[in-house]
Design a protein around this motif. Structure first.
Motif: not given
Length: 338
Positions: A83-103
């Motif tokens: 949800h928070i884009g953590y796997f995207r931060l790691l460099g993997f193409d899964r989960g929400n993109k960074l900045g997409v999820a609402d806080g």
């Protein structure tokens, strides 16, 4: 095909445990692929998660031709990380993109700001004005308020650390991640940049012999990498005065923990101690974890801390003082040294 499997700890709650994994020292030259296994991971806190991400990113950069994979299993951590884009931060193409999820009042998802873009769009406005707006937005998301002691405290802490990153890091990216544990009355904010590091940033106006010395020096009032000549050209209201990390670290350490990681050193400050660590972090990372109970007097306490710093400088014969902007706690100017 030969594979290297790296097991991620069950609970990402300790920075030391992340560094003890030795990811920076792993040699993948004899492997065809590398898999990071989060299958046993059930919980994570912002700072260890961000440090782990930095370690994994570094390993992947060192072996650009290797195939990297990520394994997880269905659990609360995977859902949260997706949800928070953590796997995207790691460099993997899964989960929400960074900045997409609402806080929400429980968290602000991982966000990455383009510092070069922020500097570009600022035009003739001082960077500090742009940072003020960003800090207010983030504090509002985390507290769901625009006033009150908790909002004031978080907005001030965010502003001062983010301002350091945009003005002094020479970095291109700033990462932000925050969590609010309402049941524990505790908030944690993590802000990182990919800049030159604190020691390099201070050396223009200070003599420092090590990264550890630089971190300790950075927490003192009036310490800045900006020379007096450079300050004379700055906007008088927003002039850099070297009070941001000093005030933020004192306020946080009185109510929890303030951590600083930069280049080859780390530092932890709390109410009773100041501890050095043998940590490595490319750029600078700041963790601020505070108890959010009894913060209605946050404005007054921050100003008292700044006044303490002014008095300490005066006692040493220095005419250096906190800038007007550093004393602007909740959107209006407070004069504490008239």
């Amino acid at each position: 095909m030969s594979e290297k499997k790296i097991i991620i700890p069950p609970r990402l709650t300790s920075v030391t445990n992340v560094f003890n994994m030795g990811i920076q020292r792993i040699n993948l030259s004899k492997f065809d692929k590398c898999t990071f296994s989060f299958e046993g991971t059930t919980f994570g806190e912002p700072l260890p998660m961000i440090v782990l991400a930095k370690e994994i990113q570094g390993l992947m950069r060192r072996y650009p031709n290797l195939s990297f994979f990520c394994q997880t299993r269905s659990c609360d951590f995977r859902g949260y990380a997706d949800h928070i884009g953590y796997f995207r931060l790691l460099g993997f193409d899964r989960g929400n993109k960074l900045g997409v999820a609402d806080g929400s009042a429980n968290y602000v998802p991982i966000q990455v700001f383009d510092l070069e873009r922020l500097r570009e769009v600022s035009g003739d406005r001082p960077y500090a004005e742009i940072v003020e707006e960003k800090a207010s937005e983030l504090a509002h998301v985390l507290t769901q308020k625009r006033s009150g002691g908790v909002f004031v405290a978080l907005q001030y802490l965010l502003r001062e650390v983010m301002r350091n990153a945009i003005e002094h890091s020479f970095g291109t990216k700033l990462s932000f991640f925050a969590q609010n544990w309402s049941r524990k009355n505790q908030s944690e904010i993590v802000i990182c940049d990919n800049g030159v590091g604190i020691r390099e940033g201070l050396k223009g106006a200070n003599r420092v012999s090590s990264d550890t010395e630089a971190l300790r020096l950075a927490l003192k009032p009036g310490v800045s990498g900006v020379t007096e000549r450079e300050k004379s050209y700055q906007n008088e209201h927003y002039r850099n005065s070297g009070f941001g990390l000093y005030a933020s670290s004192r306020f946080c350490s009185e109510r929890g923990v303030f951590r600083l990681l930069s280049s080859g050193a780390g530092l932890t400050a709390n109410r009773t101690s100041l501890t050095d660590h043998d940590w490595r972090f490319s750029g600078t990372c700041v963790q601020m974890k505070i108890d959010t109970t009894d913060l209605e007097n946050a404005e007054r306490r921050i100003l008292e801390i700044i006044e303490d710093g002014n008095n300490a400088l005066a006692a040493c014969g220095s005419d250096h003082r906190a800038s007007t902007a550093s004393k602007q706690v909740s959107g209006w100017i407070k004069s504490i040294d008239k």
